[in-house]
Design an enzyme around this catalytic site. Structure first.
Site, PDB file in Angstrom:
ATOM      1  N   LEU A 119      19.532  68.477  39.215  1.00  0.00           N
ATOM      2  CA  LEU A 119      20.936  68.115  39.407  1.00  0.00           C
ATOM      3  C   LEU A 119      21.565  68.675  38.301  1.00  0.00           C
ATOM      4  CD1 LEU A 119      20.356  64.199  39.891  1.00  0.00           C
ATOM      5  CD2 LEU A 119      21.639  65.561  41.344  1.00  0.00           C
ATOM      6  N   ASP A 120      22.823  68.861  38.158  1.00  0.00           N
ATOM      7  CA  ASP A 120      23.591  69.460  37.096  1.00  0.00           C
ATOM      8  C   ASP A 120      23.463  68.597  35.837  1.00  0.00           C
ATOM      9  OD1 ASP A 120      26.347  68.082  36.709  1.00  0.00           O
ATOM     10  OD2 ASP A 120      26.263  68.838  38.815  1.00  0.00           O
ATOM     11  N   TYR A 121      23.607  69.195  34.695  1.00  0.00           N
ATOM     12  CA  TYR A 121      23.632  68.318  33.392  1.00  0.00           C
ATOM     13  C   TYR A 121      24.465  67.000  33.456  1.00  0.00           C
ATOM     14  CZ  TYR A 121      23.236  68.088  27.994  1.00  0.00           C
ATOM     15  OH  TYR A 121      23.091  67.786  26.978  1.00  0.00           O
TER      16      TYR A 121
END
Length: 256
Positions: A119-121
Site C-alpha cells: 500500500l502506498d505511504y
C-alpha cells in the site's frame, strides 16, 4: 515402488508425521469425525494416490495432501498474517531513511516473514504477510490478480453516472485502459464522496490514479479486503494470524 498409502504407513517412523484426519482437521476441514468420513469416501489423496483407510500418517513437510483435488497446505513453520497498515507507514521491512515500517509492527517474532503486495505511504488498511514463499508468489503473481476492495474518500461530489462509467468503460491511464469491477457510493457531502471500489489490478497507486484522472483526487484510501480475507476489526498498527481455514481459502483463490 511404494504407493501413497504404503508411504503414509512408513511415516509411522517419522517424528514429524501425524494422522491424516488430524492434519485435515488442523487445515480447517471440520471435526476429526468429518475428516475421517472424507477419507473413507475417497476424497483424499496423498502424493497423488487415494487414501481410503483410516489410521494412515503423513508428514506435512514432505508429502502433498489433496482434498477433492485442492492442495492441503499445513506446515507448522508457516504463518500468514493480516495487518492493518496505518498512514505514513512504509510497506517494507526496513527503510534506510528511518521511516516506520511493517517490521516495526510485527517485530522479529516470525522468521523470514514478508509482505504480499503493498500500500502506498499515505494509504491504510489490509496487508497480508507470510513466510510461505509459494503462497506469496501466487498471491502477487499478475496471473491470478486477486480481487481487492477499497473505501476511497474523494474530493468533490461523485455521481452514480461516473461510478457506472468507471465499471463499464473505465479510464485510460499512462499505462493503458483500466476498469473497476465494482463502484458504489457509500456517502456524499457537498465537498467529498465516500465510495466502495473493487478491482483486480495490483498496479502502483491504481485507485488514486483512476480517480485523479477524472478530477476527483483521493483524500483517504483504506483497503478492506484481499480475496477472501477481510480487514474486519483489526486496529490500525495491529495484526492477527489467519486461521487455517482462511489460508486454505486464500490458497484456493490463487490456484494452490
Amino acid at each position: 515402488m511404494p504407493n501413497a498409502y504404503s508411504r503414509a504407513q512408513m511415516a509411522h517412523d517419522d517424528t514429524d508425521s501425524i494422522r491424516l484426519q488430524k492434519l485435515l482437521a488442523q487445515a480447517g476441514f471440520g471435526s476429526r469425525r468429518k475428516c475421517e468420513l472424507m477419507i473413507t469416501e475417497g476424497r483424499v489423496e496423498v502424493d497423488g494416490e487415494l487414501v481410503t483407510e483410516l489410521g494412515s500418517r503423513v508428514n506435512p513437510k514432505t508429502q502433498q495432501v489433496r482434498v477433492d483435488g485442492s492442495r492441503v497446505r499445513v506446515n507448522p513453520n508457516h504463518v500468514t498474517l493480516a495487518l492493518n497498515k496505518p498512514r505514513r507507514v512504509l510497506s517494507a521491512m526496513e527503510d534506510p531513511k528511518g521511516r516506520y515500517t511493517l517490521r516495526d509492527i510485527v517485530g522479529d517474532k516470525y522468521e523470514r516473514i514478508f509482505h504480499m503486495g503493498r500500500l502506498d505511504y499515505d494509504s491504510e488498511g489490509l496487508i497480508l504477510m507470510t513466510n510461505d514463499g509459494e503462497l506469496s508468489q501466487h498471491v502477487m503473481h499478475p496471473k491470478y490478480e486477486v480481487e481487492k476492495t477499497y473505501i476511497a474518500t474523494v474530493e468533490g461530489r461523485l455521481s452514480g453516472t461516473v461510478c457506472r462509467r468507471l465499471v463499464k468503460t473505465g479510464v485510460q491511464l499512462d499505462d493503458g485502459w483500466i476498469k473497476l469491477d465494482h463502484c458504489a457510493i457509500i456517502d456524499a457531502t457537498r465537498d467529498f464522496t465516500m465510495v466502495k471500489v473493487v478491482l483486480h489490478s495490483g498496479k502502483n497507486r491504481i485507485v488514486r490514479r483512476i480517480f485523479g484522472s477524472i478530477g476527483f483526487p483521493v483524500k483517504r484510501l483504506v483497503r478492506t479486503q484481499i480475496g477472501p480475507i477481510k480487514l474486519g476489526e483489526i486496529k490500525p498498527g495491529s495484526y492477527r494470524v489467519l486461521s487455517q481455514t482462511e489460508v486454505r481459502a486464500l490458497s484456493k483463490e490463487v490456484g494452490l
